[in-house]
Scaffold this active site. Structure first.
Site: not given
Ligand code: LLP
Length: 434
Positions: A238, A288-289, A327, A358-359
């Site tokens: 996150g 879990e980055p 995004r 086309c949108e």
């Molecule tokens: N752990 C779990 C259980 C998750 O669901 C996620 C991301 C992560 C770790 C990694 O999170 P991060 O460190 O990348 O923030 N598509 C969206 C982001 C979706 C994130 C989904 N889960 C975007 O483009 O902003």
């Protein structure tokens, strides 16, 4: 910090001129910096000083085999969200035994695959899932390692579509039901409790929600450790990255110039806030980055098709579209867009930067100011390494874009552009239409 910078007038990734990459492999093409990924990894690993830290890279953010092998070489485990991602880890030579399997709807086949490959733990999202994992493990005659995802009901203050730690979200088991869920798990004879997990959302730019979530969890985690002998506490991913000043944020000077109250989140601030809360637990800490590790390590290169001067506004039409980088269309996300050849003698241009699809949703930026660029010239979308290529689609029958990895002065195509033949390979006209 990252390794995208101008050398003279030309944007480079490490020592590689990005115009040269585009010449060889065409556009749209994602380019990743191996050194940036390694720097981010080491910086995060050192942030929780004194704790035993295991980084499980969230594959979903960028999943090509080259990036996965790079993480495997760095010593990372992986956070998987599907059987497909598990198979990617195996294909890249990564270690499933130090990986965890997340997701609210793991199928029986995925559970079986993960058990056969020796997964470190399933991150379980509900009571029915405990029963299902227990059942599959029983069929295989093994004990399935599990951790329960607890939903701490904390507002991550991020975009609604990527917040996950509120009780309204589909994720995890509510804090007040967690102890009972662990009791239930302990009674299922094919399960083995290993840990506990939270993940409150993505692109968090403030430390407060992380600290709030951990503070809420600590009493429960201590209680669970005593009752069930936990080995680890996963605090999820996150951590947010810089999108608005993405290019400048590659330099230490930019960070030094930010007043403390405006300074974006850093691994050091994250570590300073969380280490004192986590240390007394005496557990291994999993991270879990995804975005933090790869987000600023990738750009999307695109070429200008036309500069269309309208009555009220200008449109810069690129060869990249929402299918390549969704995004902005999906989350109204901001990506900095810079010219690959910088020329300070050019006039400034204010334009909507759009793709050819086309949108009207196929728009990367409205009223964006940048140096005037014309047909055939290149631009780069900064901070496109995370949730870029992995979210691409074939909308408008556009092939999935290519991926290139750079290391120093070396670069290689690591994922070829998808051809038309590949796109239609599984399709056929049924007999009744012939
Ligand atoms: N752990 C779990 C259980 C998750 O669901 C996620 C991301 C992560 C770790 C990694 O999170 P991060 O460190 O990348 O923030 N598509 C969206 C982001 C979706 C994130 C989904 N889960 C975007 O483009 O902003």
């Amino acid at each position: 910090m990252h390794h995208f910078h101008y050398v003279g007038h030309d944007l480079h990734c490490e020592s590689v001129d990005l115009a040269g990459v585009a010449r060889l492999y065409g556009t749209p093409t994602y380019v990743y910096s191996a050194a940036t990924i390694a720097d981010n990894f080491h910086r995060l690993q050192q942030s929780l000083t004194g704790l035993e830290v295991q980084i499980c890279y969230a594959i979903k953010s960028c999943s090509n085999l080259a990036v996965l092998r790079h993480f495997a070489n760095l010593g990372a485990g992986f956070d998987l969200a599907s059987g497909g991602e598990l198979r990617r880890v195996v294909a890249a030579g990564g270690n499933v035994r130090s990986s965890v399997f997340a997701g609210v709807g793991k199928t029986e086949a995925e559970i079986k695959l993960a058990l056969e490959n020796g997964i470190q733990a399933f991150h379980v999202e509900s009571e029915p899932e405990l029963v299902r994992i227990n059942h599959v493990a029983g069929q295989l005659g093994v004990k399935a390692p599990i951790a329960i995802r607890v939903n701490p009901d904390v507002d991550a203050q991020t975009h609604a579509k990527i917040t996950t730690g509120k009780s309204d979200n589909k994720f995890g088991i509510p804090l007040r039901h967690a102890a009972a869920a662990y009791e239930a798990a302990a009674k299922l004879k094919n399960l083995q409790v290993r840990g506990v997990q939270i993940h409150i959302g993505s692109q968090l730019t403030d430390i407060t929600p992380f600290a709030e979530a951990v503070k809420k969890m600590v009493p429960l985690v201590a209680e669970l450790k005593a009752a069930h002998g936990l080995e680890y506490f996963s605090v999820g991913g996150g951590m947010g990255i810089v999108y608005r000043d993405a290019l400048a944020s590659g330099q230490a000077a930019w960070w030094a110039a930010q007043p403390p109250e405006r300074r974006p989140i850093t691994p050091e601030a994250y570590g300073a806030a969380l280490t004192p809360l986590l240390a007394p637990l005496g557990l291994r800490i999993l991270l879990e980055p995804g975005r933090f590790l790869v987000g600023n390590a990738g750009v999307l290169l695109a070429r200008v098709e036309h500069l269309k001067r309208g009555a009220n506004r200008n449109f810069l039409v690129l060869d990249a579209a929402m299918n390549d980088l969704v995004r902005p269309a999906m989350y109204d996300a901001y990506h900095e867009i810079v010219p690959v050849h910088r020329d300070s003698s050019r006039r400034a241009l204010v334009a909507d930067i759009v793709g050819p699809i086309c949108e009207s949703g196929d728009c990367f930026a409205k009223d964006r100011q940048l140096q005037e660029v014309g047909e055939g010239e290149l631009v780069a979308f900064m901070s496109a390494g995370a949730y870029g290529h992995v979210m691409a689609s074939r909308y408008n029958t556009r092939g999935i874009s290519a991926e290139v990895m750079v290391s120093g002065s070396a670069f290689e195509l690591v994922n070829a552009r998808e051809s038309f033949e590949q796109i239609i390979a599984g399709e056929k006209v049924p007999a009744f239409l012939k």
